[in-house]
Design an enzyme around this catalytic site. Structure first.
Site, PDB file in Angstrom:
ATOM      1  N   HIS A  35       0.851  -1.195   0.000  1.00  0.00           N
ATOM      2  CA  HIS A  35       0.000   0.000   0.000  1.00  0.00           C
ATOM      3  C   HIS A  35       0.887   1.246   0.000  1.00  0.00           C
ATOM      4  CE1 HIS A  35      -3.485  -2.599   1.574  1.00  0.00           C
ATOM      5  NE2 HIS A  35      -3.567  -2.423   0.272  1.00  0.00           N
ATOM      6  N   GLY A  82      -3.691  -1.989  -7.423  1.00  0.00           N
ATOM      7  CA  GLY A  82      -4.565  -2.667  -6.466  1.00  0.00           C
ATOM      8  C   GLY A  82      -6.023  -2.223  -6.523  1.00  0.00           C
ATOM      9  N   ASP A  87      -4.925  -6.871  -6.975  1.00  0.00           N
ATOM     10  CA  ASP A  87      -4.901  -7.913  -5.918  1.00  0.00           C
ATOM     11  C   ASP A  87      -5.676  -9.142  -6.392  1.00  0.00           C
ATOM     12  OD1 ASP A  87      -4.138  -6.177  -3.167  1.00  0.00           O
ATOM     13  OD2 ASP A  87      -5.198  -5.064  -4.723  1.00  0.00           O
ATOM     14  N   ASP A 107      -1.210  -1.467   4.779  1.00  0.00           N
ATOM     15  CA  ASP A 107      -1.196  -0.315   5.677  1.00  0.00           C
ATOM     16  C   ASP A 107      -2.401  -0.415   6.598  1.00  0.00           C
ATOM     17  OD1 ASP A 107      -1.236   2.071   6.982  1.00  0.00           O
ATOM     18  OD2 ASP A 107      -1.118   3.325   5.187  1.00  0.00           O
ATOM     19  N   HIS A 114     -10.572  -0.770  -1.799  1.00  0.00           N
ATOM     20  CA  HIS A 114     -10.716  -2.138  -2.321  1.00  0.00           C
ATOM     21  C   HIS A 114     -10.442  -3.180  -1.234  1.00  0.00           C
ATOM     22  CE1 HIS A 114      -6.585  -0.865  -2.536  1.00  0.00           C
ATOM     23  NE2 HIS A 114      -6.160  -2.061  -2.901  1.00  0.00           N
ATOM     24  N   ASP A 117     -11.034  -6.813  -1.948  1.00  0.00           N
ATOM     25  CA  ASP A 117     -10.027  -7.458  -2.805  1.00  0.00           C
ATOM     26  C   ASP A 117      -8.812  -7.884  -1.977  1.00  0.00           C
ATOM     27  OD1 ASP A 117     -11.838  -6.341  -4.532  1.00  0.00           O
ATOM     28  OD2 ASP A 117     -10.367  -5.322  -5.795  1.00  0.00           O
ATOM     29  N   ARG A 123      -7.110 -14.254   1.954  1.00  0.00           N
ATOM     30  CA  ARG A 123      -7.873 -15.497   2.139  1.00  0.00           C
ATOM     31  C   ARG A 123      -7.379 -16.572   1.167  1.00  0.00           C
ATOM     32  NH1 ARG A 123     -12.152 -18.217  -0.006  1.00  0.00           N
ATOM     33  NH2 ARG A 123     -13.167 -19.591   1.516  1.00  0.00           N
TER      34      ARG A 123
HETATM   35  O1  LIG Z   1      -3.478  -1.320  -3.440  1.00  0.00           O
HETATM   36  C1  LIG Z   1      -2.612  -2.148  -3.466  1.00  0.00           C
HETATM   37  C2  LIG Z   1      -2.785  -3.444  -2.819  1.00  0.00           C
HETATM   38  O2  LIG Z   1      -4.033  -3.620  -2.222  1.00  0.00           O
HETATM   39  C3  LIG Z   1      -1.340  -1.886  -4.141  1.00  0.00           C
HETATM   40  O3  LIG Z   1      -1.558  -1.408  -5.442  1.00  0.00           O
HETATM   41  P1  LIG Z   1      -0.438  -0.560  -6.162  1.00  0.00           P
HETATM   42  O4  LIG Z   1       0.830  -1.324  -6.091  1.00  0.00           O
HETATM   43  O5  LIG Z   1      -0.914  -0.379  -7.579  1.00  0.00           O
HETATM   44  O6  LIG Z   1      -0.367   0.750  -5.416  1.00  0.00           O
END
Ligand SMILES: O=C(CO)COP(=O)(O)O
Length: 148
Positions: A35, A82, A87, A107, A114, A117, A123
């Site tokens: 994140h 993500g 993800d 984080d 999301h 996701d 999981r």
């Molecule tokens: O959001 C993420 C994982 O949930 C990471 O995505 P990015 O690597 O595109 O920022």
């Protein structure tokens, strides 16, 4: 250190352990995801383990992958970002045996749009018994374990 493993996409990670003859090994497939609040830590971690990671097949979510390419010089297959489904793409690959280990620096202090996701990917790791490290300390243990 070895990061070469046998060739089937469905080969369990147990077949990648040191007892496997070198000729039967294929490269470890590792997913790297972070994140925004954890991307600097991911870059530091990947720099620390660059020797191992350069021997592996790497897949990452979009922005994480860009940073690993640009700042660590790693060859990385980039999925969607993500929040746009990255993800889920990695989770789908993992579910059919295409990922051996996941480093997912989440984080915990920042809500993510999301979240479903993210939970689905973690999981999927549990369903398919794929090692998944969600913080730097556990990631170090996992990556060190893969260097045996
Ligand atoms: O959001 C993420 C994982 O949930 C990471 O995505 P990015 O690597 O595109 O920022």
């Amino acid at each position: 250190m070895t990061a070469s493993l046998s060739s089937s996409a469905a080969t369990p990670v147990s077949d990648t352990l040191p007892g496997t003859p070198a000729a039967a090994r294929r490269r470890l497939r590792i997913a790297l995801i972070a994140h925004d609040g954890k991307k600097d830590e991911m870059v530091m971690l990947a720099t620390e383990f660059a020797g191992l990671l350069k021997q592996c097949e790497l897949v990452a979510t979009g922005t994480t992958g860009s940073r690993l390419q640009a700042e660590v010089g790693l060859e990385v297959e980039r999925m969607l970002s993500g929040p746009h489904g990255g993800d889920l793409q990695i989770g789908a690959r993992l579910a059919v045996g295409g990922v051996d280990a996941v480093v997912f620096l989440r984080d915990p202090m920042t809500p993510q749009p999301h979240e479903p996701d993210i939970n689905a990917l973690v999981r999927a790791c549990d369903v398919h018994d794929v090692p998944c490290a969600t913080n730097v300390s556990s990631a170090r243990l996992l990556l060190r374990g893969l260097m045996v």
